[in-house]
Design an enzyme around this catalytic site. Structure first.
Site, PDB file in Angstrom:
ATOM      1  N   THR A 163      13.209  61.964  29.513  1.00  0.00           N
ATOM      2  CA  THR A 163      12.874  60.541  29.444  1.00  0.00           C
ATOM      3  C   THR A 163      13.752  59.801  28.443  1.00  0.00           C
ATOM      4  O   THR A 163      13.802  58.575  28.468  1.00  0.00           O
ATOM      5  CB  THR A 163      11.400  60.351  29.029  1.00  0.00           C
ATOM      6  OG1 THR A 163      11.155  61.077  27.821  1.00  0.00           O
ATOM      7  CG2 THR A 163      10.463  60.875  30.112  1.00  0.00           C
ATOM      8  N   SER A 199      17.437  72.205  20.439  1.00  0.00           N
ATOM      9  CA  SER A 199      18.299  71.176  19.875  1.00  0.00           C
ATOM     10  C   SER A 199      19.159  71.663  18.728  1.00  0.00           C
ATOM     11  O   SER A 199      19.284  71.001  17.696  1.00  0.00           O
ATOM     12  CB  SER A 199      17.462  69.971  19.438  1.00  0.00           C
ATOM     13  OG  SER A 199      18.295  68.889  19.102  1.00  0.00           O
ATOM     14  N   GLU A 218      28.029  63.459  20.411  1.00  0.00           N
ATOM     15  CA  GLU A 218      27.706  64.379  21.505  1.00  0.00           C
ATOM     16  C   GLU A 218      28.073  63.795  22.859  1.00  0.00           C
ATOM     17  O   GLU A 218      28.588  64.505  23.734  1.00  0.00           O
ATOM     18  CB  GLU A 218      26.225  64.761  21.464  1.00  0.00           C
ATOM     19  CG  GLU A 218      25.885  65.852  22.450  1.00  0.00           C
ATOM     20  CD  GLU A 218      24.861  66.840  21.920  1.00  0.00           C
ATOM     21  OE1 GLU A 218      24.524  67.779  22.664  1.00  0.00           O
ATOM     22  OE2 GLU A 218      24.408  66.701  20.773  1.00  0.00           O
ATOM     23  N   ASP A 253      16.758  64.226  20.510  1.00  0.00           N
ATOM     24  CA  ASP A 253      17.045  65.345  19.622  1.00  0.00           C
ATOM     25  C   ASP A 253      17.585  64.868  18.283  1.00  0.00           C
ATOM     26  O   ASP A 253      17.210  65.371  17.221  1.00  0.00           O
ATOM     27  CB  ASP A 253      18.062  66.280  20.270  1.00  0.00           C
ATOM     28  CG  ASP A 253      17.524  66.946  21.516  1.00  0.00           C
ATOM     29  OD1 ASP A 253      16.312  66.828  21.781  1.00  0.00           O
ATOM     30  OD2 ASP A 253      18.316  67.578  22.237  1.00  0.00           O
TER      31      ASP A 253
END
Length: 371
Positions: free
Chosen positions: A45, A133, A167, A179
């Site tokens: 989500t 994570s 990332e 995360d």
């Protein structure tokens, strides 16, 4: 938080400092820690502008940094992997473990490492590929250490945004921000209600006399990037066809419109919309002390991930079923999917028996943390 690893956060910081000194012959200029996380509800989500409920763990990553030995040269040592790496300050990503750290150093200290170089060491109690994570923990710990070395203040929201950009844009993983927020803003022992659209975070107390148990399935999810990226693209395409910026804008009343979408887009929408509703209901359950009701939300979430979002695998499904047979009130896949870990809700009086049952029934599985 009961610790499965026998290394405390403070000991891990000493451990990474020692690794730094052994590798580079001097003490680090700064050290920092960031935790991993388990997600209790709200999966897939965060890149759709939705809600999530992560919980930081007392498993994490420690990073030590200091000036280097040559301008523009960054030297890395991983105490955990027993590996070293050497990179230039402006190197592009190379598909190596040092990418996550180098991208963060480029983001906040490019001028300094071009001038002075950089030494960097990393140690972890957080396993890679477990869906807890580890990448975000590496990123946030690296950013914290670099900022401390340069005398800069940390702000959790800004750390999370920088780590996400590294990332997404440098490493090339199209993840959402859950995360990074959990690693930068979380407090072990409390869950977080995270609105990924606004980055508003609210602490949520855990149910009394109950534990969340994190169990690794024994299957790493590191090879599932293409499938993960496909889900991100499917959600973006569904949002475009429904005329919204992201699926987090939709409510249960909008599901009728999703029926007309070509499959699998309709099922992807149904997962995201119902998962957001499960997070809202789950918050109310925890606030009311209704652990059994929260457990049912966890099962509903897993079934939705399995059937509508198609990110589970047979071994994870079997582990969830085994957790329920072993006395859990609820269990679900946590993390990106395609392997990794599950999280189960267990009454404290059943904890020892539950862990023993899982170990006996699933020899390839491993209990990672108990909260």
């Amino acid at each position: 938080m009961q610790r499965v690893s026998n290394v405390t956060d403070e000991e891990l910081l000493v451990q990474v400092s020692n690794a730094f000194e052994a590798a580079f012959g001097c003490q680090p200029g700064a050290v920092a820690f960031a935790p991993g996380r388990v997600n209790l509800l709200g999966e897939h989500t965060d890149y759709t502008g939705g809600l999530a409920m992560p919980m930081p763990l007392n498993l994490g990553v420690a990073v030590a940094v200091g000036p280097g030995s040559e301008p523009g040269l960054v030297e890395f040592v991983s105490e955990t992997l027993s590996e070293t790496d050497r990179r230039r300050a402006d190197d592009p990503p190379a598909g190596r473990w040092s990418d996550y750290m180098l991208g963060c150093l480029q983001a906040v200290a490019s001028e300094e490492i071009a001038r002075d170089g950089c030494h960097c060491a990393v140690s972890a109690t957080l396993p890679v590929g477990a869906g807890l994570s580890s990448s975000a923990a590496v990123e946030v710990a690296t950013l914290r250490a670099a900022n401390a070395l340069l005398g800069r203040e940390d702000e959790p929201g800004e750390l999370a945004r920088i780590a996400l950009k590294v990332e997404n844009d440098y490493v090339g993983v199209p993840c959402g921000i859950m995360d990074q927020v959990a690693a930068s803003a979380g407090v072990p022992g409390l869950a977080l209600l995270l609105d990924t659209r606004t980055l508003d975070v609210s602490p949520i107390r855990l149910p009394y006399n109950h534990h969340f148990v994190v169990v690794h399935s024994g299957v790493s999810h590191r090879l599932a990037l293409d499938a993960y990226s496909e889900r991100v693209a499917e959600c973006a395409r569904a949002a475009s066809e429904l005329g919204v910026a992201d699926l987090g804008e939709l409510s249960l009343e909008d599901l009728g419109r999703a029926i007309g979408l070509a499959e699998p887009l309709g099922r992807r929408v149904r997962h995201v919309v119902t998962e957001n509703e499960r997070v809202r209901a789950g918050v109310a359950d925890l606030e009311a002390g209704a652990a059994a009701a929260f457990g049912r939300r966890m099962i509903e979430s897993h079934l939705s991930q399995r059937d509508d979002f198609e990110v589970s695998i047979a071994r994870v499904d079997a582990l969830v079923d085994g957790a329920m047979r072993s006395g859990a009130l609820g269990a679900r896949l946590t993390g990106g999917g395609f392997g990794g870990a599950i999280v189960a809700l267990v009454r404290d009086v059943h904890l020892d028996a539950f862990c023993a049952s899982i170990r006996a029934g699933f020899p390839e599985a491993r209990v990672l943390a108990v909260a």
